[in-house]
Design a protein around this motif. Structure first.
Motif, short mmCIF file in Angstrom:
data_model
loop_
_atom_site.label_atom_id
_atom_site.label_comp_id
_atom_site.label_asym_id
_atom_site.label_seq_id
_atom_site.Cartn_x
_atom_site.Cartn_y
_atom_site.Cartn_z
N TYR A 340 3.04 7.64 12.95
CA TYR A 340 3.02 6.74 11.80
C TYR A 340 1.96 7.26 10.82
O TYR A 340 0.81 7.47 11.20
CB TYR A 340 2.70 5.32 12.23
CG TYR A 340 3.85 4.65 12.96
CD1 TYR A 340 4.76 3.86 12.27
CD2 TYR A 340 4.03 4.83 14.33
CE1 TYR A 340 5.83 3.26 12.93
CE2 TYR A 340 5.08 4.23 15.00
CZ TYR A 340 5.98 3.44 14.30
OH TYR A 340 7.03 2.85 14.95
N ILE A 341 2.38 7.47 9.59
CA ILE A 341 1.55 8.17 8.62
C ILE A 341 1.35 7.31 7.38
O ILE A 341 2.29 6.69 6.88
CB ILE A 341 2.20 9.52 8.23
CG1 ILE A 341 2.37 10.40 9.48
CG2 ILE A 341 1.38 10.25 7.18
CD1 ILE A 341 3.18 11.66 9.23
N ASP A 342 0.12 7.27 6.87
CA ASP A 342 -0.19 6.51 5.66
C ASP A 342 0.52 7.12 4.45
O ASP A 342 0.59 8.34 4.30
CB ASP A 342 -1.69 6.49 5.40
CG ASP A 342 -2.44 5.65 6.41
OD1 ASP A 342 -1.85 4.67 6.91
OD2 ASP A 342 -3.62 5.95 6.69
N VAL A 343 1.03 6.26 3.59
CA VAL A 343 1.74 6.69 2.38
C VAL A 343 1.15 5.99 1.16
O VAL A 343 0.51 4.95 1.27
CB VAL A 343 3.25 6.41 2.47
CG1 VAL A 343 3.90 7.27 3.53
CG2 VAL A 343 3.51 4.93 2.77
N VAL A 344 1.40 6.58 -0.01
CA VAL A 344 0.82 6.09 -1.25
C VAL A 344 1.93 5.99 -2.30
O VAL A 344 2.71 6.93 -2.47
CB VAL A 344 -0.29 7.05 -1.76
CG1 VAL A 344 -0.86 6.57 -3.08
CG2 VAL A 344 -1.38 7.18 -0.71
N LYS A 345 1.97 4.87 -3.01
CA LYS A 345 2.89 4.76 -4.14
C LYS A 345 2.31 5.50 -5.34
O LYS A 345 1.09 5.48 -5.56
CB LYS A 345 3.13 3.29 -4.49
CG LYS A 345 4.10 2.59 -3.57
CD LYS A 345 4.47 1.21 -4.11
CE LYS A 345 5.55 0.57 -3.25
NZ LYS A 345 5.92 -0.77 -3.76
#
Length: 915
Positions: A340-345
């Protein structure tokens, strides 16, 4: 006769207000009026922005006033300059206003000179666009993470026989092996070359030479026992795995000491279970061997045997010599562990960049995709893929703009953000003592305590499962080995049932009790907010990463925190030093320390607190904590008089200093940097029709003549062995068919969208001590949203690739061309495929990589037009085109540049892009 323009300067203020005593009319005290200019420029074929900035030379009263002011205030000096221009009603309207820059100030006995600082949003963006910023992912990440199930990679191992080598021969040999009395000869096997991309699935082993299947000749019927050898094997499954075994190239000669060369040699593969004897998988003559697939469970092993063809009776090799040439290859496909990997808008990253450029107090950002499919685009930092603690995303504003331009056809415009809701600067009468008009910020946080204990430190007497009815819950306690327990009034910790356990723990799909992830908590002892991080099994500090500047109107600096119980001594009426204002965590209030006593009422204390309530409009700055920012660490108040950290630089707000207002130079309006599709700033409508005073000039714009175009992403090299050759998000080159000038339009995205690069980086998350060139890269992922996470969107068909687990087909270069069709059509009507790093047989959405692309509906043409007019009324909207007639012909063009000398009304000269 009225002057066309009036000029004003204010000293000691960040804005010009004509009615204030510190503002003077300097219209007849400027010696270089012709140098004062204003420009409207269309930059990079995007929206039109205004630029202003000049140096003014003052004489007379203006010179004397500014010299006197600077002599008194030195480098604390501030000021502003404004130009008002007469309108059709013979009234003066503000044309532009900007600060004056005292770092450029100089004077002599007759004049004083100072530069106007172009602090417009456009100027700040332009001066900072190439700066590479470090963005802390925790500040901008989404609440949901990306469920990354990986790209399936091919793993290969070449297995070989390991007899004795013979000089100048291609074989190895085992001479005079006595196999008498046994059916199966287990040859020595090892591996020569391996390309294992996903570790942890198999373990290679040197298979030892052996014999098995003992022949029984004690009766008239010769029989043989089964293969019982469980100690010789060449591979063991570490996890469940499916392996393809390729023996098509196997080559062996066996020569018996009596009968000579044998032609009935067979090869057999056996699976050795965790418990039990070997089980035959496949057997064939050596010269007829091929492919076979075998599914292995964890702990199972593979063994290779040689034997002779047996029709009725078992047959032994007897005493024979084995000549080994080739053996074969093992292949298996794996994706590795799910992560599970952090994502950015994109919009979150934009606003963070705005903050880092110092404009967060008056500028916000928007990214408005015209195609809703593109709302699925998210950004991932390379360090996030690696699972780094405190991962950072590295980018510049220029790279961010190029990413949105290439992928979505978007450019930015700068617009006024509604009414003037700016925060006052300290030069005005901000009333800090009026009743607090805002409600407290509400944070939904459950209380707990964090004593720094580990579960493993507890004795058996201190641990139990269910809290009894006659025991009262004292606290919910966090243990550093990442679990919560309920502390009873009997000193025992309960871990499976206590009042309120559902606020901290939940049951997962495997029916295990786990900590709720991303849960905001408040430590009632340390008076600090935390958030759970179940991916890394830890508590992180909880903070906010943006401020609502419609409510926060000043800074309230203080000198640190008090730990422990103290007595509030009431009111202090002496002078105040901000370093002695301290926040008591126990009392939840600010107190002034003087001579051993603490006072909650002090000079200007109402800008901190009032009637038992912290000021909800203040940003509190701990000037003793310089660990993150040179100016201190910022906090806001939340419900219950708690302080919550703001994880950003100290904002540009006015502050109070010993009761005196300090002016802070901030713009007086609010703006929005809005990314929109480029088509919307090149509208097919008239913004202005000009009356022309001289013949226009037309010239071909050589800067818009391109012989070739590169579209897509920079080519990447992978350390993935045989994998990655079918990556399709790379560079495609086209010819425009124009040969007037050799020039290439570089339409490559600075961010990456390659599946294999993402997978390669994810493989390295187990080793955070090693460096990778990709760590600083930013990746784009095209996703779909699920209930609890984002998932990779693989809905677009992809043919000709090795694995269906590849992703980001929606970001393939053909889609980038589609998003920018009208812009690219301005340079050519047809893109003719010339070359690519992508395999020709790959098809995305049924389209081949090497197809030519027709373009239509160009935004603009190849010419530039220069025209002069005595029409001084500017259009309200620059998105449409300007037109005019000359010599019976209609000319049209979008604004490229317009310089206005504010005091010269002879002509305006427009530079237009032909359309």
């Amino acid at each position: 006769m009225k002057m066309n323009c009036k000029f004003y300067i204010s000293l000691g203020s960040s804005k010009v207000e004509i009615s204030k005593s510190n503002c003077i009319d300097i219209s007849d005290m400027i010696t270089n009026l012709d140098d004062i200019k204003l420009s409207y420029v269309r930059s990079d074929y995007g929206g039109v922005v205004r630029k202003c900035g000049s140096t003014i030379t003052l004489t007379g009263k203006a010179r004397n006033m500014i010299v006197s002011y600077y002599t008194e205030n030195k480098l604390k000096s501030t000021g502003a300059f404004a130009v008002y221009r007469i309108n059709n009603n013979w009234e003066y309207d503000l044309l532009f206003e900007c600060p004056i820059d005292f770092s450029t100030f100089k004077y002599d006995g007759y004049t004083a000179q100072i530069a106007c600082l172009d602090n417009s949003v456009a100027a700040i963006l332009n001066s900072n666009k190439g700066t590479k910023y470090e963005v802390l992912v925790d500040e901008v990440k989404e609440g949901k993470q990306l469920y990354f199930d990986g790209v399936r990679l091919l793993n290969t191992v070449r297995i070989v026989f390991t007899g004795n080598s013979v000089d100048d021969e291609s074989y190895t040999i085992r001479e005079n092996v006595d196999c008498s009395g046994f059916v199966y000869y287990i040859p020595p096997v090892s591996y020569a070359e391996s390309d294992i991309q996903v570790d942890g699935y198999v373990k290679m082993n040197d298979q030892e030479e052996g014999l098995s299947g003992k022949i029984d000749t004690s009766s008239s019927w010769v029989t043989a026992g089964p293969n019982l050898n469980t100690t010789s094997y060449f591979l063991e499954a570490v996890k469940d795995v499916s392996i393809e075994i390729d023996l098509k190239s196997i080559s062996i000669n066996v020569v018996n000491s009596v009968s000579g060369e044998l032609n009935d040699v067979m090869v057999s593969l056996y699976k050795i279970p965790v418990n039990g004897n070997p089980v035959s998988i496949v057997s064939s003559f050596v010269n007829a061997s091929g492919l076979c697939n075998v599914n292995l469970l964890k702990g199972e092993r593979l063994q290779l045997c040689l034997h002779r063809f047996m029709l009725i009776n078992p047959v032994s090799f007897g005493r024979s010599t084995f000549y080994f040439y080739n053996l074969g290859e093992l292949r298996w496909n794996e994706t590795g562990e799910i992560s599970y990997i952090d994502v950015v808008k994109p919009s979150s990253l934009l606003n963070n960049l705005i903050e880092k450029m110092g404009m967060a107090s008056y500028v916000r950002g928007e990214v408005n995709f015209d195609n809703t499919e593109l709302d699925k685009i998210l950004l991932v930092a390379g360090e996030s893929v690696r699972k780094f603690n405190s991962a950072k995303l590295y980018t510049s504003f220029s790279d961010f703009c190029k990413f949105l331009e290439v992928v979505a056809g978007m450019v930015y415009v700068i617009e006024s953000d509604g009414e003037n809701t700016n925060i006052d600067d300290g030069s005005d009468d901000v009333d800090y003592t009026k009743d607090y008009v805002y409600d407290d910020v509400q944070i939904d946080a459950d209380e707990f305590v964090r004593p720094g204990k580990y579960y493993t430190d507890l004795t058996n007497e201190e641990i139990d499962a269910l809290l009894p009815d006659d025991v009262t819950l004292v606290d919910v306690v966090f243990f550093e080995d990442y679990l919560f327990g309920g502390l009873g009034n009997n000193g025992v910790y309960y871990f499976f049932n206590y009042p309120g356990i559902e606020k901290y723990n939940e049951m997962n799909s495997s029916f295990d009790i786990v900590i709720i992830d991303k849960n905001i908590l408040y430590d009632s002892v340390s008076k600090k907010y935390y958030i759970t991080d179940s991916v890394n099994n830890r508590l992180n500090d909880y903070f906010i990463s943006s401020l609502d500047f419609s409510r926060y109107n000043h800074l309230a600096r203080f000198g640190g925190f008090i730990i422990g119980n103290i007595l509030d001594s009431g009111e202090y009426d002496g002078d105040v030093n901000r370093e002695n204002i301290l926040f008591s965590k126990e009392l939840s209030k600010f107190l002034y320390y003087q001579s051993g006593s603490y006072y909650s009422v002090f000079e200007d204390s109402e800008s901190y607190q009032k009637d038992g309530r912290l000021n909800p409009s203040a940003v509190f700055v701990d000037i003793s904590d310089l660990s993150s920012y040179d100016d201190g660490t910022s906090y806001i108040s939340t419900s219950g008089n708690r302080l919550l950290m703001y994880n950003g630089p100290v904002p540009s707000l006015p502050e109070r200093n010993d009761g005196e207002d300090i002016p802070v130079v901030i713009p007086t309006d609010r703006y929005v940097i809005k990314f929109v599709h480029r088509n919307s700033v090149f509208l097919n409508s008239v913004s202005k029709t000009l009356s022309v005073v001289s013949e226009p000039e037309y010239s071909v714009s050589s800067g818009r003549i391109y012989s070739s175009v590169k579209v897509g992403y920079a080519k990447q090299d992978y350390d993935l062995g045989n994998n990655g050759k079918d990556e399709f998000n790379s560079t495609i080159e086209y010819s425009t068919g124009l040969n007037l000038k050799e020039q290439t339009l570089d339409f490559l995205c600075p961010y990456r969208a390659d599946s294999y690069g993402f997978q390669e980086l994810s493989k390295k998350n187990v080793n955070q001590t090693s460096d990778s060139d990709s760590d600083n890269n930013t990746f784009i992922v095209y996703t779909s949203i699920a209930d609890s996470c984002y998932k990779l969107d693989r809905s677009i068909s992809v043919d000709g690739v090795y694995t269906e687990t590849i992703f980001n087909a929606r970001l393939f270069p053909h889609f980038l061309i589609e998003a920018n069709e009208r812009f690219l059509a301005s340079y050519t009507s047809r893109l003719i495929y010339t070359s690519s790093d992508i395999l020709d047989n790959i098809m995305i959405n049924s389209n081949r990589v090497n197809k030519n692309v027709s373009l239509a509906s160009q935004l603009f043409k190849e010419g530039d037009i220069t025209v002069k007019t005595n029409d001084f009324i500017l259009p309200e909207d620059w998105n449409g085109y300007v037109d005019f007639e000359w010599d019976g012909k209609l000319y049209k063009g979008y604004l490229k540049n317009l310089d206005i000398n504010v005091c010269n009304d002879e002509v305006f000269e427009y530079e237009l892009i032909e359309c």
